[in-house]
Design an enzyme around this catalytic site. Structure first.
Site, short mmCIF file in Angstrom:
data_model
loop_
_atom_site.label_atom_id
_atom_site.label_comp_id
_atom_site.label_asym_id
_atom_site.label_seq_id
_atom_site.Cartn_x
_atom_site.Cartn_y
_atom_site.Cartn_z
N HIS A 78 1.01 -1.04 0.08
CA HIS A 78 0.00 -0.03 -0.01
C HIS A 78 0.85 1.29 -0.30
O HIS A 78 1.73 1.36 0.82
CB HIS A 78 -0.81 0.21 1.36
CG HIS A 78 -2.20 0.79 1.04
ND1 HIS A 78 -2.12 1.97 0.65
CD2 HIS A 78 -3.51 0.67 1.37
CE1 HIS A 78 -3.26 2.78 0.63
NE2 HIS A 78 -4.19 1.74 0.97
N HIS A 84 1.92 -20.55 -13.63
CA HIS A 84 0.61 -19.84 -14.07
C HIS A 84 0.52 -18.57 -13.76
O HIS A 84 1.11 -18.33 -12.33
CB HIS A 84 -0.71 -20.65 -13.68
CG HIS A 84 -0.70 -21.93 -14.18
ND1 HIS A 84 -0.93 -22.34 -15.39
CD2 HIS A 84 -0.49 -23.02 -13.51
CE1 HIS A 84 -0.90 -23.92 -15.64
NE2 HIS A 84 -0.67 -24.19 -14.48
N HIS A 110 -4.04 -8.82 -13.46
CA HIS A 110 -5.08 -8.36 -13.59
C HIS A 110 -5.18 -7.43 -14.97
O HIS A 110 -4.14 -7.00 -15.12
CB HIS A 110 -5.21 -7.20 -12.69
CG HIS A 110 -6.27 -6.33 -12.61
ND1 HIS A 110 -7.62 -6.60 -12.91
CD2 HIS A 110 -6.16 -4.97 -12.84
CE1 HIS A 110 -8.50 -5.31 -13.03
NE2 HIS A 110 -7.58 -4.48 -13.02
N ASN A 131 -12.34 -5.32 -18.72
CA ASN A 131 -11.80 -5.18 -17.08
C ASN A 131 -13.06 -5.49 -16.29
O ASN A 131 -14.06 -4.42 -16.24
CB ASN A 131 -11.29 -3.70 -17.25
CG ASN A 131 -10.63 -3.70 -15.65
OD1 ASN A 131 -10.96 -4.36 -14.79
ND2 ASN A 131 -9.86 -2.44 -15.61
#
Length: 508
Positions: free
Chosen positions: A308, A392, A396, A429
């Site tokens: 973050h 794999h 995103h 998306n």
């Protein structure tokens, strides 16, 4: 997260996709170093044992009988330490199965349909209609993605009732799928976590699930909002932590986004990009900490790593929901987005690397670091080869620029990127659920074998970069899963997606 602007994500990197023979030899030598060292020791012990006489064994027995208190004390200490270790070690978290929502044909949106609906709205300038058309043509999206009814209606009718209708379609469709796959009863679910960034009604989405499936009164229910496209992995991490506390529990995780009330009806180009990329979709994942579920589970969760960078103002504002000059609400994408994503990715993989990379890669990375930081040598930073750690990759599908940059800088091949690129093409998306359409693709292709490791990595507003690592507990038979969203069409993939230059969306 989505953007059409490209820049470098990770320093270093190269064009090569396959390790050289020398590197593979080095990798195997380091990986088996322990065996190479222990083999002579084991041989020496075996030789010494073979030379023991009856007198030697009798002497050992007499020594042991003379020191029984010490022997029992050592044995007791070993039992106590083993008990403490077993009680304190994290409980394994198993992924029983997951399901991705597949909308009906009435929700299909082609590029032509998109432009027709945009023109009908009567709010976009001619220049911005042309801009959206150019984004669509270069986005990597195909002609079979989905929109909710409210956006496809003529005229569009975005309202709270339609937004609830979309949420119910997506959530309940995915949950029905995963319950049917696993045979788990809804009343046995002890934890419910829903993440949806932009739609947060009252009662919450998680309360809608509790009400619809009549879950028990002591269910632990959580609703995560405003956390962007990486919130799906935050939900997985939260479920993992809760499953360390709640014994013999099932955790249901639902990841989705809502399009109906978040379509942008203005002319700020940094906000228009989202209209062109985001599509309808969602996923439901069922996790368990029950030991007996290991045999039937698909995967075991090995690691979650969260990064973050919200303390940095530039990172905090790079994906920002606000009103434009005409007081229309949209999500603005900053020109700094890809650079911010690169910094978050570097931090994330630096934390993840020691957890998953073989020792051979860690040695090379450490040697590069020491050469630069200690000896001041002018050498390029060594980028670890994550292909040594994973079979794999589920990255995103935020946009073509994101995938292009990660492919280049993590030195991945077209084969590794195929699930992400085909998901972007087929579904668009779908925010936090895109990772599960990608894993579904690998399963539908019959590529997932027992022992394989899958890396899910996502980016989101805040700014965040999150990772999850899964290990396959069994070989996945694609023919056994008729509910896989790719099942009826996987034979037609992959498709060729022409490479074109990205369109840069200005900040206003």
């Amino acid at each position: 997260m989505s953007s059409q602007e490209t820049t470098t994500v990770v320093a270093g990197g190269g064009a090569g996709h396959q390790p050289t023979k020398m590197k593979m030899l080095y990798h195997h030598a380091v990986s088996n170093a322990l065996y190479l060292v222990l083999a002579p020791v084991a041989a020496a012990v075996a030789l010494r044992a073979s030379r023991l006489t009856a007198a030697d064994l009798a002497a050992a027995r007499e020594y042991l009988l003379a020191n029984l208190p010490l022997a029992f004390a050592l044995l007791g200490a070993a039992v106590v330490l083993a008990t403490v270790y077993l009680m304190r070690r994290p409980r394994p978290v198993y992924l029983l199965d997951f399901a991705c929502f597949k909308p009906g044909d009435e929700h299909v949106v082609t590029r032509e349909t998109f432009m027709k609906q945009s023109a009908k709205a009567g709010v976009f300038t001619d220049d911005n209609l042309a801009f959206q058309r150019k984004i669509l043509e270069r986005s990597g999206l195909g002609q079979g993605t989905y929109f909710p009814a409210a956006v496809l209606n003529s005229p569009p009718n975005p309202c709270m009732a339609e937004a609830r209708r979309e949420a119910e379609q997506v959530m309940f469709g995915a949950i029905d799928g995963v319950l049917a796959k696993t045979g788990v009863r809804a009343k046995d679910i002890g934890i419910v976590i829903v993440n949806c960034s932009l739609f947060n009604p009252t009662p919450s989405l998680s309360a809608m699930i509790v009400n619809h499936y009549k879950l028990r009164g002591n269910v632990a229910s959580y609703n995560l909002g405003g956390m962007g496209c990486s919130a799906g992995l935050i939900s997985i991490d939260l479920a993992k932590q809760l499953l360390q506390v709640h014994r013999n529990s099932y955790a249901l995780v639902v990841s989705m986004e809502n399009i109906t009330l978040n379509w942008y009806w203005g002319n700020n180009r940094s906000m228009l990009v989202s209209n062109c990329l985001f599509r309808m979709g969602g996923a439901a994942i069922l996790l368990s900490n029950r030991g007996g579920d290991r045999r039937g589970a698909k995967y075991q969760l090995q690691h979650t790593v969260r990064t973050h960078h919200g303390a940095d103002d530039r990172a905090f504002r790079c994906v920002y929901q606000e009103e434009d000059e005409s007081s229309r609400v949209g999500v603005a994408l900053s020109k700094d987005l890809m650079a911010v994503a690169g910094e978050a990715l570097r931090t994330n993989i630096t934390t993840l690397g020691p957890l998953v990379l073989p020792m051979s890669e860690q040695i090379l990375f450490l040697a590069s670091l020491v050469a630069r930081k200690v000896f001041g040598l002018d050498v390029k930073p060594y980028i670890p080869d994550f292909k040594m750690a994973f079979e794999h990759f589920c990255i995103h599908a935020g946009g073509r620029a994101v995938l292009d940059t990660i492919e280049k800088n993590l030195r991945l091949s077209g084969h590794h990127m195929e699930p992400s690129r085909m998901t972007l093409y087929r579904w668009g998306n779908t925010s936090s659920s895109s990772l599960w359409y990608e894993l579904s693709y690998a399963e539908a292709k019959g590529r997932v074998r027992r022992g394989h490791r899958a890396w899910q990595i996502a980016f989101g507003s805040g700014f965040k970069c999150n990772s999850a690592v899964w290990k396959a507990l069994r070989t996945i038979d694609p023919a056994a899963d008729e509910r896989n969203p790719w099942a009826q069409e996987i034979h037609s993939f992959p498709v060729e997606v022409p490479k074109v230059e990205s369109v840069v969306a200005p900040s206003s």
